[in-house]
Design a protein around this motif. Structure first.
Motif, mmCIF file in Angstrom:
data_model
loop_
_atom_site.group_PDB
_atom_site.id
_atom_site.type_symbol
_atom_site.label_atom_id
_atom_site.label_comp_id
_atom_site.label_asym_id
_atom_site.label_seq_id
_atom_site.Cartn_x
_atom_site.Cartn_y
_atom_site.Cartn_z
ATOM 1 N N MET A 29 40.168 -48.720 73.785
ATOM 2 C CA MET A 29 41.280 -48.932 74.709
ATOM 3 C C MET A 29 42.566 -49.158 73.911
ATOM 4 O O MET A 29 42.520 -49.585 72.764
ATOM 5 C CB MET A 29 41.021 -50.170 75.578
ATOM 6 N N PRO A 30 43.709 -48.884 74.544
ATOM 7 C CA PRO A 30 44.971 -49.230 73.870
ATOM 8 C C PRO A 30 45.020 -50.740 73.662
ATOM 9 O O PRO A 30 44.656 -51.495 74.560
ATOM 10 C CB PRO A 30 46.053 -48.789 74.872
ATOM 11 N N GLY A 31 45.458 -51.159 72.489
ATOM 12 C CA GLY A 31 45.560 -52.588 72.231
ATOM 13 C C GLY A 31 44.223 -53.240 71.960
ATOM 14 O O GLY A 31 44.073 -54.449 72.115
ATOM 15 N N GLU A 32 43.243 -52.445 71.548
ATOM 16 C CA GLU A 32 41.931 -52.997 71.243
ATOM 17 C C GLU A 32 41.594 -52.732 69.772
ATOM 18 O O GLU A 32 41.928 -51.679 69.227
ATOM 19 C CB GLU A 32 40.864 -52.318 72.106
ATOM 20 N N VAL A 33 40.945 -53.712 69.137
ATOM 21 C CA VAL A 33 40.387 -53.457 67.815
ATOM 22 C C VAL A 33 38.880 -53.280 68.001
ATOM 23 O O VAL A 33 38.191 -54.200 68.435
ATOM 24 C CB VAL A 33 40.665 -54.598 66.826
ATOM 25 N N HIS A 34 38.422 -52.093 67.702
ATOM 26 C CA HIS A 34 37.052 -51.719 68.006
ATOM 27 C C HIS A 34 36.305 -51.472 66.692
ATOM 28 O O HIS A 34 36.649 -50.577 65.932
ATOM 29 C CB HIS A 34 37.071 -50.443 68.853
ATOM 30 N N ALA A 35 35.301 -52.283 66.429
ATOM 31 C CA ALA A 35 34.548 -52.108 65.191
ATOM 32 C C ALA A 35 33.511 -51.016 65.355
ATOM 33 O O ALA A 35 32.888 -50.893 66.403
ATOM 34 C CB ALA A 35 33.861 -53.408 64.806
ATOM 35 N N HIS A 200 31.566 -53.109 56.516
ATOM 36 C CA HIS A 200 30.236 -53.710 56.419
ATOM 37 C C HIS A 200 30.320 -55.222 56.476
ATOM 38 O O HIS A 200 29.316 -55.906 56.488
ATOM 39 C CB HIS A 200 29.600 -53.329 55.071
ATOM 40 N N ARG A 201 31.548 -55.770 56.434
ATOM 41 C CA ARG A 201 31.687 -57.216 56.271
ATOM 42 C C ARG A 201 31.736 -57.918 57.616
ATOM 43 O O ARG A 201 32.713 -57.832 58.351
ATOM 44 C CB ARG A 201 32.953 -57.518 55.480
ATOM 45 N N MET A 202 30.667 -58.615 57.903
ATOM 46 C CA MET A 202 30.496 -59.244 59.202
ATOM 47 C C MET A 202 31.623 -60.227 59.513
ATOM 48 O O MET A 202 32.157 -60.241 60.623
ATOM 49 C CB MET A 202 29.166 -59.995 59.241
ATOM 50 N N GLU A 203 31.984 -61.054 58.509
ATOM 51 C CA GLU A 203 32.962 -62.096 58.824
ATOM 52 C C GLU A 203 34.273 -61.499 59.317
ATOM 53 O O GLU A 203 34.885 -62.009 60.251
ATOM 54 C CB GLU A 203 33.188 -63.004 57.614
ATOM 55 N N ASP A 230 26.469 -62.226 68.004
ATOM 56 C CA ASP A 230 26.526 -62.864 66.698
ATOM 57 C C ASP A 230 25.986 -61.903 65.624
ATOM 58 O O ASP A 230 25.505 -60.818 65.937
ATOM 59 C CB ASP A 230 25.764 -64.186 66.681
ATOM 60 N N GLU A 231 26.084 -62.322 64.378
ATOM 61 C CA GLU A 231 25.718 -61.447 63.266
ATOM 62 C C GLU A 231 24.292 -60.939 63.386
ATOM 63 O O GLU A 231 23.999 -59.783 63.122
ATOM 64 C CB GLU A 231 25.870 -62.188 61.931
#
Lengths: 507, 348
Positions: A29-35, A200-203, A230-231
């Protein structure tokens, strides 16, 4: 309801013999950070190449703001507003920041001459938005990696970006640089751009993303809201089980001291370094990048000439003049740069694995190829290397499998001392836990192992003792009982926390 | 699916062409044919050329003509064998042409002074010294091979002229020497140069493909740093490649001298580029790490047959220089196109 900035519908991509992407669908979506997460080999890179116009999907659609698009080249992808910030930067280091940002679209005056004033003015306007500490006239090569990345981001801002894709952006950044990057990402998100964040970095994932989509074996495994997971759950989705990063508590019976180093120095790189490793022991080296860890490994492997001190193997003082010499004396190094130092990418799996011993595997004047295949088969089974066969070119394997080839290469030499530098850098969680397990197993079999790592959980998980380094010196050596995250961090930051406690000597 | 697919799904033109990735199931699928062409394209092109020229002029395929072409390619071919080692190790040798002139002049001159029995080993020793010098500069001092061997091209030319005083070199008693055996005799009806070329090709081919040394040459050319990290002595490997190259040049000089029993100082001039063309035409990468002796032989033959074919269809000799260049560019382009899966690509 707003339209997604970017939507993938049922993308399928096959290559001869494999289905690299098997119906992948998700939306940003616009304005979304999607991993976007997944093991190496799960299909992330292929998906990114489809989005970048390098591969054409066999089936499925790419939709930008409700318009289906086709992209046959990277330029077309950019024109559609899909912009990449690559892990490996693609900048012309001899040119200025402004020239890099507007490369190919430099503003012109009469006679086709470059309009420098406009160029610098525009560039400075963008740089101001990013709040960076350099200007348009700076030569890119003089900037830090983090700032070079900012130049790439600035370049992304010059087009009307709908979706910006970050591919492992923090791989070579310090903590301070990371937080600057995260601020920029937050600003981008605030301006309504859709962001795909691969890491790859979960944190980091949990810190900055809104949703997470997971790929496994080329197929889409689902999307979850970051706040509601969660992780462990993500790891489960990625590999089908969870990753064990608990402290190492099992200690093996220790044998004699295999390697001892006394007062070793090498110019400004490291000074007065002393430690020892016993057979059956894993000695971890932890410290910041540049603390001298890799340089010590290189000196032990004959790649650097120490300026002082001595190295003892099985109690005898030795001089190690070259890697050839080190190998002959029973020292092996799994180097930190897998592709640059560890493998000949154009060679097949078998030839890579037997390279250090090719002189010894002879039938008459020829290489005993049967014996080579036997060695390859043995370590393929033992390390669970997934490849169609030994003829497979190593460059075509995933990172985890490549790393296992390098490890197999050195195990097959049966070294006295095995040094592994950043054993799991850039490889997926599944292979990571296999490699951790393997390191413990090797110790159990009586190998003396040195593990160098920048990841604290990894060091804590695999080591019997941990050497903390700061600025070329050993600050303290911890046993796994006395080490805590706090005192380890203090030690590698140059703070001698426990003044009363004696600096632990090798057991 | 396997994890193996993510990076390069390609037709798999791996190191050494033959040992490629797993062939997809399904026999002669479209991808299978493309893969075959990528690996064996040079062989296919060779066959097509042969058929084409034969249709244009049937004398082309006659035994006399074929033997003639191979024979006249043999000297170039012998030099290309050695250069193949150098190129696979990731370097260049542009000094082979002028080094061949040197060998030819030296062996002819010594022939009359100390007799052929001593002249030949003396010439080999001197030529190997030149190769060792190349190898020392490129291998041990790690200087750029283009600069080193381009400079050597000129330096050796000067050395040759100094040796000969600038005059042509001729054997005094041309009828009374056994020295002509290498260039002019036939065994079982096959000219000696061809036999020597094929013998050397077999030996060096086996050396490259089957021995530990050959493996190290591929490793050093494929990734010199990784080779060093695997305990391979890179400098020594590169040095040996230049020695092999010089040995081949000396053999070529012997064939040349024995065939004509007299020579100009410039007999090998320009051959370095033709040799390199044959090696690249065979499919060795200029970046190092790939190529085979067999492919180089094919490259040599293609070059020879094309030049001969063009003569037979009536083209002026000088046009050959242009046509040869066009063919090389085509070969390089098709090679790259096969690797990236399409003819024009936005990325290299």
């Amino acid at each position: 309801m707003t339209a997604p900035a970017l939507r993938l519908e049922n993308i399928v991509k096959t290559f001869p013999g494999v289905r690299a992407l098997d119906g992948v669908s998700f939306e940003v979506m616009p304005g979304e950070v999607h991993a976007l997460m997944g093991e190496n080999g799960a299909g992330k890179s292929t998906l990114m190449k489809v989005l970048g116009g390098i591969y054409q999907p066999d089936e499925g659609r790419i939709v930008v703001e409700e318009k289906p698009v086709t992209m046959r080249t990277p330029m077309e992808a950019k024109a559609q507003g899909i912009v990449f910030i690559h892990q490996e930067l693609s900048l012309a280091t001899e040119l200025t920041v402004a020239e890099n940002i507007y490369l190919g679209e430099l503003p012109r005056r009469r006679f086709g001459l470059v309009d420098w004033q406009t160029l610098y003015a525009r560039t400075d306007a963008i740089l101001k938005k990013l709040k960076v500490g350099f200007d348009a006239r700076t030569i890119v090569g003089s900037l830090s990696i983090a700032n070079q990345q900012m130049v790439e981001i600035a370049r992304a801002l010059t087009v009307d970006a709908k979706a910006v894709i970050f591919d492992e952006p923090t791989a070579s950044l310090t903590d301070a640089e990371k937080s600057v990057l995260f601020d920029v990402i937050a600003d981008l998100r605030g301006s309504g751009v859709g962001i795909i964040y691969i890491s790859h970095r979960m944190e980091e994932i949990f810190k900055i993303t809104d949703r997470i989509s997971v790929l496994r074996d080329g197929s889409y495994r689902g999307t979850v809201n970051t706040a509601e997971t969660d992780e462990d759950a993500i790891t489960q989705l990625m590999i089908g089980r969870s990753l064990d990063l608990s402290r190492n508590t099992v200690h093996h019976e220790l044998g004699d001291v295999a390697l001892e180093v006394r007062g070793l120095s090498c110019g400004k790189l490291f000074q007065d370094v002393s430690f020892s490793v016993r057979k059956g022991e894993v000695l971890g080296f932890y410290g910041l990048v540049g603390a001298g860890r890799t340089e010590i490994a290189e000196a032990l492997f004959g790649l650097r000439n120490p300026s002082g001190g001595e190295i003892l193997l099985n109690g005898e003082v030795v001089r190690i003049s070259s890697p050839h010499d080190a190998i002959a004396k029973g020292i092996s190094l799994v180097p930190e740069d897998r592709k640059g130092q560890g493998l000949v990418l154009g060679m097949n799996c078998r030839d890579n694995m037997t390279l250090p011993q090719v002189d010894d595997l002879k039938a008459g004047p020829f290489v005993a190829e049967g014996a080579e295949v036997a060695i390859f088969d043995q370590y393929r089974d033992r390390l669970d290397i997934r490849t169609p066969g030994w003829r497979q070119t190593v460059g075509n394997l995933s990172g985890g499998n490549q790393q296992k080839i390098v490890i197999g290469k050195w195990l097959s030499m049966h070294p006295e001392v095995l040094i592994v530098d950043e054993p799991t850098r850039g490889i997926d969680v599944g292979s990571k836990s296999e490699i951790h397990k393997l390191i413990r197993e090797l110790a159990a079999q009586g190998y003396a192992v040195i593990v160098i790592s920048s990841e604290m959980p990894e060091v804590l998980h695999v080591s019997d003792r941990i050497v903390a380094m700061y600025s070329g010196r050993i600050m303290r050596t911890f046993t796994s009982e006395e080490v805590t995250e706090d005192n380890l961090i203090q030690a590698i930051s140059g703070i001698r926390a426990d003044r009363d406690a004696p600096v632990a000597e090798p057991a | 699916m396997t994890e193996a697919s993510e990076k390069t799904p390609s037709t798999g033109s791996a190191a050494r062409g033959g040992t490629t990735a797993a062939t997809p199931a399904g026999g002669l699928s479209k991808a299978g044919i493309a893969g075959f062409l990528a690996r064996q394209g040079i062989l296919v092109a060779f066959v097509l050329f042969m058929i084409g020229f034969t249709l244009a002029n049937e004398r082309f395929i006659s035994p006399d003509n074929v033997l003639g072409v191979i024979r006249s390619s043999a000297i170039l071919g012998v030099m290309a064998l050695g250069v193949t080692f150098v190129v696979i190790s990731g370097n260049l040798d542009l000094s082979v042409g002028s080094m061949m002139s040197f060998s030819t002049i030296v062996v002819l001159d010594l022939h009359d002074q100390i007799g052929p029995g001593l002249a030949i080993p003396a010439m080999f020793a001197l030529t190997l010294c030149l190769g060792a010098f190349n190898g020392f500069l490129v291998g041990y001092l790690k200087l750029n091979s283009l600069i080193v061997t381009l400079g050597m091209l000129s330096a050796i030319h000067g050395l040759t002229l100094t040796w000969s005083g600038g005059k042509n070199m001729d054997i005094a008693d041309k009828a009374g020497t056994w020295f002509s055996v290498f260039g002019q005799e036939r065994v079982l009806g096959i000219p000696m140069p061809i036999l020597i070329f094929l013998l050397l090709a077999s030996l060096l081919g086996i050396m490259l493909a089957k021995t530990p040394f050959g493996r190290k040459v591929y490793a050093v050319g494929g990734n010199g740093t990784a080779a060093t990290f695997s305990g391979i002595r890179r400098a020594r490997t590169v040095f040996t490649c230049y020695l092999i190259s010089a040995f081949c040049v000396a053999t070529a000089g012997l064939l040349q001298a024995s065939r004509s029993l007299g020579s100009q100082n410039t007999v090998g001039q320009g051959m370095e580029l033709e040799v390199l063309a044959a090696v690249i035409l065979g499919g060795a990468s200029l970046l190092g790490g790939s190529g085979t002796i067999f492919k180089t032989v094919i490259g040599v033959l293609i070059l020879g047959f094309i030049q001969n074919g063009l003569l037979l269809v009536g083209l002026q000799f000088y046009v050959q220089y242009v046509v040869t260049w066009v063919i090389i560019i085509l070969a390089v382009w098709l090679d790259i196109a096969a690797k990236r899966g399409r003819l024009l690509s936005p990325i290299a």
